[in-house]
Design an enzyme around this catalytic site. Structure first.
Site, mmCIF file in Angstrom:
data_model
loop_
_atom_site.group_PDB
_atom_site.id
_atom_site.type_symbol
_atom_site.label_atom_id
_atom_site.label_comp_id
_atom_site.label_asym_id
_atom_site.label_seq_id
_atom_site.Cartn_x
_atom_site.Cartn_y
_atom_site.Cartn_z
ATOM 1 N N CYS A 173 3.779 9.075 -0.148
ATOM 2 C CA CYS A 173 3.809 7.823 0.737
ATOM 3 C C CYS A 173 4.114 6.503 0.710
ATOM 4 C CB CYS A 173 3.073 8.133 2.049
ATOM 5 S SG CYS A 173 3.332 7.290 3.919
ATOM 6 N N CYS A 232 -0.953 2.159 16.034
ATOM 7 C CA CYS A 232 -0.842 1.785 14.256
ATOM 8 C C CYS A 232 -2.051 0.573 14.124
ATOM 9 C CB CYS A 232 0.210 2.143 13.723
ATOM 10 S SG CYS A 232 0.952 1.430 12.206
ATOM 11 N N GLU A 269 1.164 -1.569 0.215
ATOM 12 C CA GLU A 269 0.129 -0.151 -0.420
ATOM 13 C C GLU A 269 0.710 1.172 -0.380
ATOM 14 O OE1 GLU A 269 -4.194 -0.726 2.094
ATOM 15 O OE2 GLU A 269 -2.675 -1.069 3.147
ATOM 16 N N CYS A 280 5.149 -5.317 9.951
ATOM 17 C CA CYS A 280 5.925 -4.143 10.559
ATOM 18 C C CYS A 280 5.914 -5.157 12.010
ATOM 19 C CB CYS A 280 5.571 -2.615 10.801
ATOM 20 S SG CYS A 280 6.801 -2.002 11.887
ATOM 21 N N CYS A 320 -3.377 8.065 7.819
ATOM 22 C CA CYS A 320 -1.651 8.200 9.140
ATOM 23 C C CYS A 320 -2.280 6.718 10.059
ATOM 24 C CB CYS A 320 -1.201 9.086 10.026
ATOM 25 S SG CYS A 320 0.788 8.431 10.062
ATOM 26 N N CYS A 370 3.554 -0.852 16.754
ATOM 27 C CA CYS A 370 3.203 0.308 18.041
ATOM 28 C C CYS A 370 1.978 0.924 18.365
ATOM 29 C CB CYS A 370 3.229 2.048 16.861
ATOM 30 S SG CYS A 370 5.144 2.405 16.742
#
Length: 259
Positions: free
Chosen positions: A15, A29, A2, A22, A243, A26
């Site tokens: 972006c 996120c 993405e 990941c 984000c 976090c």
């Protein structure tokens, strides 16, 4: 994979993702809920820019999509060189921003190898204790160590460093949070970006009020540090493209690895 085109008043930025998933984890996120599935190759990162440029001209590239760029250092470095190469995309290094949650060893490597790219450091908290609650990997990369590595970058770079701070309602959005953040960064050549938390399914965090955002900005400015509220990070909420919202809807758990 993405990636998101962000339209500003006079130019467009892209972006890009550097990993599928990941492993930084976090808490706020969506990508972190996936775990790390795999690293992207330099070619796969560059392909995101190639496709985006078929839609509209891209002036800036930010490594702020899925993944921790400095956890995939060599492929990201190769992509940076391709973006800058006059035979490929021919973007100036100053138009490339690499964001990191704080992979300290590779922050030093980035400063040595491509100091002219912009560096964005994702702190999200004013102190180590709160940061560890929001960012589990913070236990292994201390805030003090991250700031020391950022100082090393600033000694070699002509740019400011950007401090990314996701503001979460009732978690890190108080006036004293802003003051302690500014005091921790005092004397450094930085700009703070306050990013309103974008809600995601199952994570349970809420967007702060605009009043809380403005108070934080005022306090930081009073401490003598440049500060901005980044409303553009809310773009794409309706399609889970804002984000902190980038994540695959369905993940085969057998593909995960945490090497």
């Amino acid at each position: 994979i993405e990636s998101v085109i962000i339209q500003h008043d006079s130019y467009a930025a892209l972006c890009v993702s550097s990993q599928v998933g990941c492993r930084m984890g976090c808490r706020f996120c969506a990508t972190g809920t996936m775990g790390l599935i795999r690293n992207l190759s330099s070619g796969e990162i560059l392909e995101q820019l190639q496709i985006a440029q078929q839609i509209k001209p891209i002036r800036n590239v930010v490594f702020m999509g899925m993944g921790e760029p400095l956890d995939n250092y060599l492929n990201v470095l190769g992509a940076i060189r391709g973006i800058h190469d006059t035979r490929m995309f021919n973007l100036g290094l100053a138009h490339i921003t690499v964001s990191t949650v704080g992979v300290i060893d590779n922050m030093y490597r980035l400063a040595d190898e491509v100091p002219k790219v912009a560096l964005a450091v994702s702190l999200h908290a004013p102190d180590q204790i709160l940061r560890e609650k929001l960012i589990p990997s913070g236990k292994f990369n201390s805030m003090e160590g991250i700031l020391n590595a950022m100082d090393y970058y600033l000694e070699r770079s002509p740019h400011h460093s950007f401090i990314q701070y996701t503001v979460i309602k009732g978690v890190n959005d108080r006036e004293d949070h802003a003051r302690r953040l500014a005091q921790a960064l005092k004397g450094r050549r930085v700009k703070i970006n306050l990013i309103p938390c974008n809600p995601t399914e199952k994570l349970g965090f809420e967007t702060p009020s605009s009043e809380a955002m403005e108070v934080m900005k005022r306090v930081i400015l009073e401490e003598g540090i440049l500060c901005f509220i980044r409303d553009s990070t809310e773009s794409g909420r309706d399609v889970s493209g804002a984000c902190g919202q980038l994540a695959l809807k369905t993940v085969d758990k057998r593909q995960r690895h945490n090497q």
